[in-house]
Design a protein around this motif. Sequence first.
Motif, short mmCIF file in Angstrom:
data_model
loop_
_atom_site.label_atom_id
_atom_site.label_comp_id
_atom_site.label_asym_id
_atom_site.label_seq_id
_atom_site.Cartn_x
_atom_site.Cartn_y
_atom_site.Cartn_z
N ILE A 162 -1.90 -5.42 3.64
CA ILE A 162 -1.80 -6.19 2.39
C ILE A 162 -0.36 -6.24 1.91
O ILE A 162 0.14 -7.29 1.48
CB ILE A 162 -2.72 -5.57 1.31
N ALA A 163 0.33 -5.08 1.96
CA ALA A 163 1.71 -5.00 1.46
C ALA A 163 2.63 -5.95 2.23
O ALA A 163 3.46 -6.64 1.63
CB ALA A 163 2.22 -3.57 1.58
N ARG A 164 2.47 -6.00 3.53
CA ARG A 164 3.38 -6.82 4.34
C ARG A 164 2.99 -8.29 4.37
O ARG A 164 3.85 -9.17 4.23
CB ARG A 164 3.44 -6.27 5.77
N THR A 165 1.69 -8.58 4.55
CA THR A 165 1.29 -9.98 4.73
C THR A 165 1.10 -10.73 3.42
O THR A 165 1.41 -11.93 3.35
CB THR A 165 -0.02 -10.06 5.54
N GLU A 166 0.62 -10.06 2.38
CA GLU A 166 0.35 -10.75 1.12
C GLU A 166 1.47 -10.59 0.09
O GLU A 166 1.76 -11.52 -0.65
CB GLU A 166 -0.98 -10.26 0.53
N LEU A 167 2.07 -9.39 0.05
CA LEU A 167 3.15 -9.16 -0.93
C LEU A 167 4.54 -9.33 -0.32
O LEU A 167 5.52 -9.40 -1.04
CB LEU A 167 3.01 -7.75 -1.52
N GLY A 168 4.61 -9.36 1.00
CA GLY A 168 5.91 -9.55 1.67
C GLY A 168 6.85 -8.37 1.52
O GLY A 168 8.07 -8.56 1.49
N LEU A 169 6.31 -7.16 1.43
CA LEU A 169 7.15 -5.98 1.22
C LEU A 169 7.88 -5.58 2.50
O LEU A 169 7.37 -5.75 3.61
CB LEU A 169 6.31 -4.80 0.70
N ASP A 170 9.06 -5.03 2.32
CA ASP A 170 9.90 -4.55 3.43
C ASP A 170 10.17 -3.08 3.16
O ASP A 170 10.88 -2.74 2.20
CB ASP A 170 11.20 -5.35 3.47
N VAL A 171 9.63 -2.18 3.99
CA VAL A 171 9.68 -0.75 3.68
C VAL A 171 10.29 0.05 4.82
O VAL A 171 10.35 -0.40 5.97
CB VAL A 171 8.26 -0.21 3.39
N TYR A 172 10.78 1.26 4.47
CA TYR A 172 11.17 2.23 5.49
C TYR A 172 9.91 2.73 6.20
O TYR A 172 8.81 2.65 5.66
CB TYR A 172 11.85 3.45 4.83
N PRO A 173 10.05 3.30 7.40
CA PRO A 173 8.89 3.97 8.03
C PRO A 173 8.34 5.04 7.09
O PRO A 173 9.09 5.71 6.40
CB PRO A 173 9.48 4.59 9.30
N ASN A 174 7.03 5.19 7.08
CA ASN A 174 6.39 6.15 6.17
C ASN A 174 6.09 7.47 6.86
O ASN A 174 5.69 7.49 8.02
CB ASN A 174 5.08 5.57 5.61
N GLN A 175 6.33 8.55 6.13
CA GLN A 175 5.91 9.89 6.56
C GLN A 175 5.10 10.49 5.41
O GLN A 175 5.63 10.69 4.32
CB GLN A 175 7.12 10.76 6.89
N ILE A 176 3.83 10.73 5.65
CA ILE A 176 2.94 11.22 4.59
C ILE A 176 2.60 12.68 4.85
O ILE A 176 2.16 13.03 5.96
CB ILE A 176 1.67 10.36 4.52
#
Length: 514
Positions: free
Chosen positions: A29-43
């Motif tokens: 959702i974040a990438r396709t609908e909101l167009g967000l550009d993020v660092y790789p995630n570590q949870i």
Amino acid sequence: MGSSGERLFEGADWDFQTLQRVHDACEKIARTELGLDVYPNQIEVITAEQMLDAYSSVGMPLFYKHWSFGKQFAFQEASYRKGLMGLAYEIVINSSPCISYLMEENTATMQTLVIAHAAFGHNHFFKNNYLFKQWTDADGILDYLEFAKGYISVCEDRHGRETVERTLDAAHALMSHGVDRYPGKKALDLRAEEKRAGERRQHEESVFNDLWRTVPNTKAKSKATLTAERRRALLGLPQENILYFLEKTAPRLAPWQRELIRIVRHIAQYFYPQGQTKVMNEGTATYVHYRIMSRLHQQGRITDGNFLEFLQSHTNVVFQPEFDDRRYSGFNPYALGFAMMQDIERIVKNPEDEDREWFPDIAGKGDVEGVLREIWSNYRDESFINQFLSPALIRRFRMFHLHDDPAESQGIKVDAIHDERGYRRVRRELARQYDVGFVDANIEVMDVDLDGDRRLMLRHTTVKGAQLNETDARRVLQHLADLWSYDVALTEIDGTDKVLKEYVVSPRAAAVAA
């Protein structure tokens, strides 16, 4: 990744496979609908006690040890155990990879909220906002924190914990005056800083020696003399970054002490953008998690019960007490930030005539996500509020401006109401409260008396007559004098250069001896 409609989880329980499914669903959702550009995630999942520990170390679980962090931990743990405070659901670090710490006590719904909020909302803001691009090194911060922790531990072994703590105490007291407020030509590279930590000492000490060679002594007066202008040029004065000045110029600090000051200064610079973007950063993350959670509910990935649990938490986060409520302590950055993001969405999609007049560039544009991404990248709190706080939102929050001047006899006066002039005044005055140039004390190192007692001379230029708290000022100046090892003088002036107050503080003998 399951098809749309497949539940991400059932009930409140979760495992690490659940977190992976949740992350992947949020990312889509974040990438396709909101167009967000993020660092790789570590949870990473941590306990409540580890969360308290992270709280006490300025939100940095990898931070070095210091007694003040332990004091904070003890206080906050007692408050938490007594039920006097809750804990954040997460802590997120501006790094690459972006690390999000989730509390293991969270339900599956809350873990989903946290991943949407931190791993995508905050993450996008960290990577794309211009202040973070200018001032932080996301690729190098984790290695630098590890270096700092190890270096300070070695210093404690070699020089004694008390001696190291005295230096850190003083540096921490000056932390808010250890940042460069204007971007330089060279970007911060913390990995290079770590590698150069040992190499630069010899060169810097030769520079110190050449400068201090001109200082007269009781046995023989050097022939080398400096004009006041040349002296200030050599010392880089005036200088607003007091920690930088001490690191480079303090005459009696040991090399390891200079490195400790440098470490504290880099950490202060790392946090500098966060202080200027609290409303925007939290508003972005809250807006993103609201959009993602709503979309997951629409897709059937979470149940109605999960969504109601989310809404209860979300409502608590964005709660804004009224001005006459006992709980009121200013604007909640989550509430103001989220409300402004939603208001911008309304203006872009369904503007009123008033919106078209106030925001002609974005009103009716239609591309909500594109407009918001552009705003998230190019503004800080002060400019964001000054540009995008709408009359509609001013009315909704029932904002007004009070004029209270003790010099005037009429007392408190409401001088900004809900008309066009009032809206602009309210917006301007609220934005000013988030302007670091207006809020932070403007203190500069002006000169050093090299020909006399080596007194360090500072100047505080007040804004609207707001002077320093005398008790706090003397305490901080004491720390500064201890690091400088000679007297420190501070003069407070107003806009007309009229002297309002003067302070002179001498170093403590124990600190000088150290």
